[in-house]
Design a protein around this motif. Structure first.
Motif, PDB file in Angstrom:
ATOM      1  N   SER A  26      -9.744   8.641 -64.579  1.00 37.63           N
ATOM      2  CA  SER A  26      -8.561   9.526 -64.637  1.00 37.63           C
ATOM      3  C   SER A  26      -8.730  10.608 -65.698  1.00 37.63           C
ATOM      4  O   SER A  26      -7.845  10.851 -66.512  1.00 37.63           O
ATOM      5  CB  SER A  26      -7.298   8.708 -64.913  1.00 37.63           C
ATOM      6  N   ALA A  27      -9.895  11.256 -65.670  1.00 32.88           N
ATOM      7  CA  ALA A  27     -10.200  12.204 -66.739  1.00 32.88           C
ATOM      8  C   ALA A  27     -10.663  13.567 -66.250  1.00 32.88           C
ATOM      9  O   ALA A  27     -10.978  14.414 -67.064  1.00 32.88           O
ATOM     10  CB  ALA A  27     -11.265  11.597 -67.646  1.00 32.88           C
ATOM     11  N   GLY A  28     -10.722  13.802 -64.949  1.00 35.36           N
ATOM     12  CA  GLY A  28     -11.195  15.095 -64.466  1.00 35.36           C
ATOM     13  C   GLY A  28     -11.324  15.104 -62.967  1.00 35.36           C
ATOM     14  O   GLY A  28     -10.809  14.228 -62.273  1.00 35.36           O
ATOM     15  N   GLY A  29     -12.062  16.097 -62.475  1.00 32.95           N
ATOM     16  CA  GLY A  29     -12.258  16.250 -61.046  1.00 32.95           C
ATOM     17  C   GLY A  29     -13.402  15.416 -60.523  1.00 32.95           C
ATOM     18  O   GLY A  29     -14.420  15.238 -61.195  1.00 32.95           O
ATOM     19  N   VAL A  30     -13.209  14.905 -59.299  1.00 33.01           N
ATOM     20  CA  VAL A  30     -14.229  14.095 -58.635  1.00 33.01           C
ATOM     21  C   VAL A  30     -14.360  14.602 -57.201  1.00 33.01           C
ATOM     22  O   VAL A  30     -13.410  14.556 -56.431  1.00 33.01           O
ATOM     23  CB  VAL A  30     -13.848  12.598 -58.630  1.00 33.01           C
ATOM     24  N   GLY A  31     -15.550  15.082 -56.884  1.00 31.43           N
ATOM     25  CA  GLY A  31     -15.817  15.570 -55.533  1.00 31.43           C
ATOM     26  C   GLY A  31     -16.841  14.703 -54.846  1.00 31.43           C
ATOM     27  O   GLY A  31     -17.894  14.422 -55.410  1.00 31.43           O
ATOM     28  N   LYS A  32     -16.507  14.255 -53.615  1.00 32.04           N
ATOM     29  CA  LYS A  32     -17.436  13.453 -52.808  1.00 32.04           C
ATOM     30  C   LYS A  32     -18.161  14.373 -51.835  1.00 32.04           C
ATOM     31  O   LYS A  32     -17.516  15.077 -51.059  1.00 32.04           O
ATOM     32  CB  LYS A  32     -16.678  12.379 -52.028  1.00 32.04           C
ATOM     33  N   TYR A  33     -19.476  14.351 -51.888  1.00 38.09           N
ATOM     34  CA  TYR A  33     -20.301  15.134 -50.975  1.00 38.09           C
ATOM     35  C   TYR A  33     -21.203  14.156 -50.221  1.00 38.09           C
ATOM     36  O   TYR A  33     -22.389  14.014 -50.519  1.00 38.09           O
ATOM     37  CB  TYR A  33     -21.106  16.185 -51.747  1.00 38.09           C
ATOM     38  N   SER A  34     -20.598  13.463 -49.251  1.00 37.33           N
ATOM     39  CA  SER A  34     -21.293  12.387 -48.539  1.00 37.33           C
ATOM     40  C   SER A  34     -22.499  12.886 -47.754  1.00 37.33           C
ATOM     41  O   SER A  34     -23.540  12.230 -47.731  1.00 37.33           O
ATOM     42  CB  SER A  34     -20.322  11.664 -47.609  1.00 37.33           C
ATOM     43  N   ARG A  35     -22.392  14.037 -47.114  1.00 40.50           N
ATOM     44  CA  ARG A  35     -23.523  14.557 -46.331  1.00 40.50           C
ATOM     45  C   ARG A  35     -24.726  14.863 -47.220  1.00 40.50           C
ATOM     46  O   ARG A  35     -25.862  14.709 -46.804  1.00 40.50           O
ATOM     47  CB  ARG A  35     -23.127  15.829 -45.582  1.00 40.50           C
ATOM     48  N   SER A  36     -24.465  15.317 -48.429  1.00 42.80           N
ATOM     49  CA  SER A  36     -25.547  15.642 -49.366  1.00 42.80           C
ATOM     50  C   SER A  36     -25.847  14.498 -50.331  1.00 42.80           C
ATOM     51  O   SER A  36     -26.713  14.622 -51.193  1.00 42.80           O
ATOM     52  CB  SER A  36     -25.186  16.897 -50.158  1.00 42.80           C
ATOM     53  N   ASN A  37     -25.085  13.426 -50.235  1.00 38.29           N
ATOM     54  CA  ASN A  37     -25.293  12.205 -51.016  1.00 38.29           C
ATOM     55  C   ASN A  37     -25.213  12.432 -52.528  1.00 38.29           C
ATOM     56  O   ASN A  37     -26.123  12.060 -53.272  1.00 38.29           O
ATOM     57  CB  ASN A  37     -26.630  11.549 -50.642  1.00 38.29           C
ATOM     58  N   PHE A  38     -24.109  13.056 -52.975  1.00 37.99           N
ATOM     59  CA  PHE A  38     -23.895  13.164 -54.413  1.00 37.99           C
ATOM     60  C   PHE A  38     -22.411  13.227 -54.718  1.00 37.99           C
ATOM     61  O   PHE A  38     -21.580  13.466 -53.845  1.00 37.99           O
ATOM     62  CB  PHE A  38     -24.639  14.360 -55.020  1.00 37.99           C
ATOM     63  N   VAL A  39     -22.094  13.013 -56.003  1.00 38.94           N
ATOM     64  CA  VAL A  39     -20.724  13.089 -56.490  1.00 38.94           C
ATOM     65  C   VAL A  39     -20.672  14.123 -57.610  1.00 38.94           C
ATOM     66  O   VAL A  39     -21.529  14.142 -58.493  1.00 38.94           O
ATOM     67  CB  VAL A  39     -20.226  11.716 -57.008  1.00 38.94           C
ATOM     68  N   HIS A  40     -19.677  14.978 -57.543  1.00 33.87           N
ATOM     69  CA  HIS A  40     -19.402  15.960 -58.595  1.00 33.87           C
ATOM     70  C   HIS A  40     -18.402  15.325 -59.555  1.00 33.87           C
ATOM     71  O   HIS A  40     -17.402  14.752 -59.129  1.00 33.87           O
ATOM     72  CB  HIS A  40     -18.792  17.223 -57.967  1.00 33.87           C
ATOM     73  N   MET A  41     -18.683  15.423 -60.862  1.00 31.23           N
ATOM     74  CA  MET A  41     -17.766  14.940 -61.899  1.00 31.23           C
ATOM     75  C   MET A  41     -17.553  16.073 -62.896  1.00 31.23           C
ATOM     76  O   MET A  41     -18.517  16.722 -63.308  1.00 31.23           O
ATOM     77  CB  MET A  41     -18.345  13.734 -62.626  1.00 31.23           C
ATOM     78  N   ASP A  42     -16.286  16.311 -63.265  1.00 35.16           N
ATOM     79  CA  ASP A  42     -16.020  17.333 -64.261  1.00 35.16           C
ATOM     80  C   ASP A  42     -14.864  16.914 -65.146  1.00 35.16           C
ATOM     81  O   ASP A  42     -14.154  15.950 -64.850  1.00 35.16           O
ATOM     82  CB  ASP A  42     -15.772  18.700 -63.623  1.00 35.16           C
ATOM     83  N   CYS A  43     -14.665  17.648 -66.238  1.00 36.01           N
ATOM     84  CA  CYS A  43     -13.593  17.337 -67.175  1.00 36.01           C
ATOM     85  C   CYS A  43     -12.417  18.300 -67.022  1.00 36.01           C
ATOM     86  O   CYS A  43     -11.597  18.432 -67.933  1.00 36.01           O
ATOM     87  CB  CYS A  43     -14.108  17.317 -68.619  1.00 36.01           C
ATOM     88  N   GLY A  44     -12.311  18.933 -65.863  1.00 36.70           N
ATOM     89  CA  GLY A  44     -11.175  19.808 -65.577  1.00 36.70           C
ATOM     90  C   GLY A  44      -9.940  18.976 -65.233  1.00 36.70           C
ATOM     91  O   GLY A  44      -9.880  17.781 -65.531  1.00 36.70           O
ATOM     92  N   PRO A  45      -8.980  19.605 -64.573  1.00 41.02           N
ATOM     93  CA  PRO A  45      -7.769  18.869 -64.167  1.00 41.02           C
ATOM     94  C   PRO A  45      -8.126  17.677 -63.274  1.00 41.02           C
ATOM     95  O   PRO A  45      -9.096  17.724 -62.509  1.00 41.02           O
ATOM     96  CB  PRO A  45      -6.964  19.908 -63.379  1.00 41.02           C
ATOM     97  N   VAL A  46      -7.329  16.607 -63.362  1.00 44.22           N
ATOM     98  CA  VAL A  46      -7.559  15.421 -62.540  1.00 44.22           C
ATOM     99  C   VAL A  46      -7.244  15.785 -61.087  1.00 44.22           C
ATOM    100  O   VAL A  46      -6.132  16.214 -60.775  1.00 44.22           O
ATOM    101  CB  VAL A  46      -6.693  14.230 -63.016  1.00 44.22           C
ATOM    102  N   ARG A  47      -8.238  15.623 -60.225  1.00 44.01           N
ATOM    103  CA  ARG A  47      -8.091  15.918 -58.803  1.00 44.01           C
ATOM    104  C   ARG A  47      -9.290  15.313 -58.086  1.00 44.01           C
ATOM    105  O   ARG A  47     -10.257  14.923 -58.716  1.00 44.01           O
ATOM    106  CB  ARG A  47      -8.026  17.422 -58.549  1.00 44.01           C
ATOM    107  N   SER A  48      -9.221  15.234 -56.761  1.00 41.98           N
ATOM    108  CA  SER A  48     -10.356  14.730 -55.980  1.00 41.98           C
ATOM    109  C   SER A  48     -10.398  15.475 -54.660  1.00 41.98           C
ATOM    110  O   SER A  48      -9.402  15.993 -54.184  1.00 41.98           O
ATOM    111  CB  SER A  48     -10.254  13.224 -55.761  1.00 41.98           C
ATOM    112  N   TRP A  49     -11.606  15.507 -54.070  1.00 45.98           N
ATOM    113  CA  TRP A  49     -11.788  16.192 -52.797  1.00 45.98           C
ATOM    114  C   TRP A  49     -13.043  15.643 -52.121  1.00 45.98           C
ATOM    115  O   TRP A  49     -13.814  14.910 -52.738  1.00 45.98           O
ATOM    116  CB  TRP A  49     -11.910  17.711 -52.983  1.00 45.98           C
ATOM    117  N   GLY A  50     -13.198  16.007 -50.876  1.00 45.82           N
ATOM    118  CA  GLY A  50     -14.421  15.659 -50.138  1.00 45.82           C
ATOM    119  C   GLY A  50     -14.295  14.372 -49.360  1.00 45.82           C
ATOM    120  O   GLY A  50     -13.310  13.665 -49.407  1.00 45.82           O
ATOM    121  N   GLY A  51     -15.362  14.118 -48.660  1.00 40.14           N
ATOM    122  CA  GLY A  51     -15.371  12.925 -47.831  1.00 40.14           C
ATOM    123  C   GLY A  51     -16.741  12.415 -47.578  1.00 40.14           C
ATOM    124  O   GLY A  51     -17.716  12.792 -48.116  1.00 40.14           O
TER     125      GLY A  51
END
Length: 189
Positions: A164-189
């Motif tokens: 619960s500390a930043g943004g989390v993006g799921k990039y399943s097709r490319s097999n990676f996860v984005h993690m950042d310290c910006g606003p708490v949010r999530s996206w991708g599939g």
């Protein structure tokens, strides 16, 4: 057990020197970990960069303080390898990476796909993909794209989101996860 140190070298100085020299996964780290475990709270980062062939496995925080030489090594490790430019990586991002890695209970290092990106590199990637943000947090040292062979994108994203500390993006097709310290949010599939 008391550790004898040369005159003028404090315990913290000794630990900082150790951390700064541990840029590659040194075989001596395992014996040092036993000593450090009893000395208080520590944070350790463990990553591999396939693009540069570099490893980083080091303690960067101990007893409530960041170790500056270790952060300098992390900044260099997470540099824009295309431009060979480094930027200070936000310690909150480093902490999110470390916490999520710990939650996954793995010994495998994260594979770093992207840390800091210069504006030139970000523009290059934007020209190749619609998934690259114009004002990416990578350009200010606040994001990382990571992969693990032993865990799924969903498992990695769940661990990062639980911080619960930043943004989390799921990039399943490319097999990676984005993690950042910006606003708490999530996206991708």
């Amino acid at each position: 057990m008391t550790l004898a140190t040369p005159a003028g070298l404090s315990r913290r100085g000794l630990l900082a020197a150790f951390a700064a020299t541990a840029i590659t996964a040194a075989p001596t780290y395992s014996s040092a970990a036993g000593f450090l475990r009893g000395s208080g709270d520590i944070r350790r980062i463990n990553m591999f960069n396939q693009r540069t062939g570099e490893n980083i496995d080091m303690i960067y925080w101990i007893d409530g303080e960041y170790i500056k030489p270790a952060l300098t090594q992390i900044n260099y490790f997470m540099r824009d390898w295309r431009q060979d430019e480094a930027k200070n990586i936000d310690t909150r991002t480093i902490d999110i990476i470390t916490a999520s890695h710990s939650l996954l209970d793995v010994t495998e290092p994260y594979m770093l796909l992207s840390g800091y990106r210069s504006p030139k590199t970000n523009q290059l990637l934007r020209s190749r993909s619609r998934g690259v943000a114009k004002n990416s947090l990578h350009m200010v040292g606040q994001a990382a794209d990571l992969r693990l062979k032993s865990r799924t994108v969903s498992q990695m994203a769940k661990a990062a989101a639980s911080c619960s500390a930043g943004g989390v993006g799921k990039y399943s097709r490319s097999n990676f996860v984005h993690m950042d310290c910006g606003p708490v949010r999530s996206w991708g599939g």
